[in-house]
Design an enzyme around this catalytic site. Structure first.
Site, mmCIF file in Angstrom:
data_model
loop_
_atom_site.group_PDB
_atom_site.id
_atom_site.type_symbol
_atom_site.label_atom_id
_atom_site.label_comp_id
_atom_site.label_asym_id
_atom_site.label_seq_id
_atom_site.Cartn_x
_atom_site.Cartn_y
_atom_site.Cartn_z
ATOM 1 N N ASN A 15 -2.613 -5.857 5.589
ATOM 2 C CA ASN A 15 -3.700 -6.595 4.920
ATOM 3 C C ASN A 15 -4.213 -7.663 5.702
ATOM 4 O O ASN A 15 -3.940 -8.020 6.979
ATOM 5 C CB ASN A 15 -3.115 -7.278 3.659
ATOM 6 N N ASP A 204 -4.192 -1.155 -5.865
ATOM 7 C CA ASP A 204 -3.966 -2.349 -5.210
ATOM 8 C C ASP A 204 -5.046 -3.005 -4.449
ATOM 9 O O ASP A 204 -5.187 -4.366 -4.342
ATOM 10 C CB ASP A 204 -2.676 -2.275 -4.521
#
EC number: 3.1.2.2
Length: 329
Positions: A15, A204
């Site tokens: 991420n 998500d």
């Protein structure tokens, strides 16, 4: 018990903060659960089937997984009802340079066996041998509790996320986000419906966008509160994954994520709610320290109601983590 082949975490799994994406972890967890539950459901002679994900219980991200580490995923069946299988999954990360290992995730998933001849037909689950009678009784209580919650969630999932022009910062409308995705063959099982792990990863991603827009900082997934899969998503559907902020505490944000499927190809043209969940995120400094979260400003009556409901979930989970109060002398 099933132990899957270990995964080494690569840069494309990261991420923005540099750790492994929470959606990638959820996808690995779902794959482990799908394999062990499908094996069990085909352990006896009879109609062949595939196990489809119906629900993921609350999952906490206990520790981040870093790029270059190896993720070990293990799964075991803990309960079976007539038409469902409960699977417990653990994720361990390993630093292969030092040999250090740590538990990063624990999750409980529920699967249902669907016939290969007709994926709309739910089959019976073969019996499971328990180590002790209490294990079966405890599992039955968990089964009844999640069944009730699934029904309540399905009934309250009628609303949709609508865009608002020129929203003010820190409002629900300011950070709400949507992602539109055409379901292709790579998203699906061999039987033409979407892997639960694919859906969870997209959910998500949208929740992360909402959190980042609200905070304007790096963010990470802290937990997921019961993902419910209300209906299958078939190949060729267009899915809309929508996220909106529902509650903020001093250092966390709750985001509701809704998945709607539109079967644009075929006879049925009716859009339907396929999945829903609440994700919790935290804001991080460039050094990885937790930061205060800008407080959400609910404007409409519905937003204020959702804020109070989110506050209730937050306080309930906070009390559960702290454990029972010590008796007073």
């Amino acid at each position: 018990m099933l132990r899957l082949q270990a995964w080494i975490m690569r840069p494309d799994d990261a991420n923005v903060a540099g750790n492994v994406h929470g959606g990638t972890i959820l996808k690995m967890i779902e794959e482990a659960g799908a394999i062990i539950s499908t094996r069990h459901c085909n352990s006896q002679n009879g109609e062949r089937c595939v196990a489809a994900l119906a629900r993921v219980e609350r999952t906490d991200f206990l520790s981040p997984v870093c790029i270059g580490e190896v993720a070990h995923v293990s799964a075991e069946i803990s309960y079976t009802s007539k038409h469902s299988v409960e699977v417990q999954v653990n994720v361990m990360s390993e630093n292969i340079l030092t040999g250090t290992k740590k538990l990063t995730n624990k999750a409980t998933l529920w699967y249902v066996p669907l016939s290969l001849k007709n994926v709309d037909k739910v089959l019976e689950v073969p019996p499971f041998v328990y180590a002790r009678q209490e294990q079966e009784e405890e599992g039955r209580r968990r089964y009844e509790a999640q069944k009730l919650e699934r029904m309540e969630t399905k009934w309250r999932n009628g609303d949709i996320v609508q865009p608002v022009p020129n929203p003010e910062p820190s409002t629900v409308s300011y950070s709400q986000s949507s992602l539109i995705h055409l379901v292709g063959p790579s998203d699906c099982t061999l039987h033409g419906f979407v892997h639960g792990g694919v859906t969870m990863k997209l959910m998500d991603e949208v929740a992360g966008i909402v959190a980042a827009r609200h905070c304007k900082t790096n963010i990470v997934t802290a937990s997921v509160d019961a993902i419910n899969f209300h209906d299958k998503i078939r190949k060729g559907c267009v899915i809309t994954i929508s996220g909106r902020m529902t509650f903020t505490s001093n250092k966390s944000m709750e985001i509701e994520v809704l998945v709607d499927a539109d079967p644009v190809v075929g006879d049925s043209q009716k859009c339907y709610r396929a999945a829903s969940a609440f994700f919790t995120y935290v804001s991080l400094s460039p050094e990885g320290r937790s930061l205060p979260v800008p407080q959400l400003v609910p404007e409409t009556e519905d937003e204020k109601k959702r804020f109070e409901e989110g506050k209730g979930r937050y306080l309930q989970m906070k009390a559960k983590r702290q454990g029972p109060a010590e008796p007073q002398p």
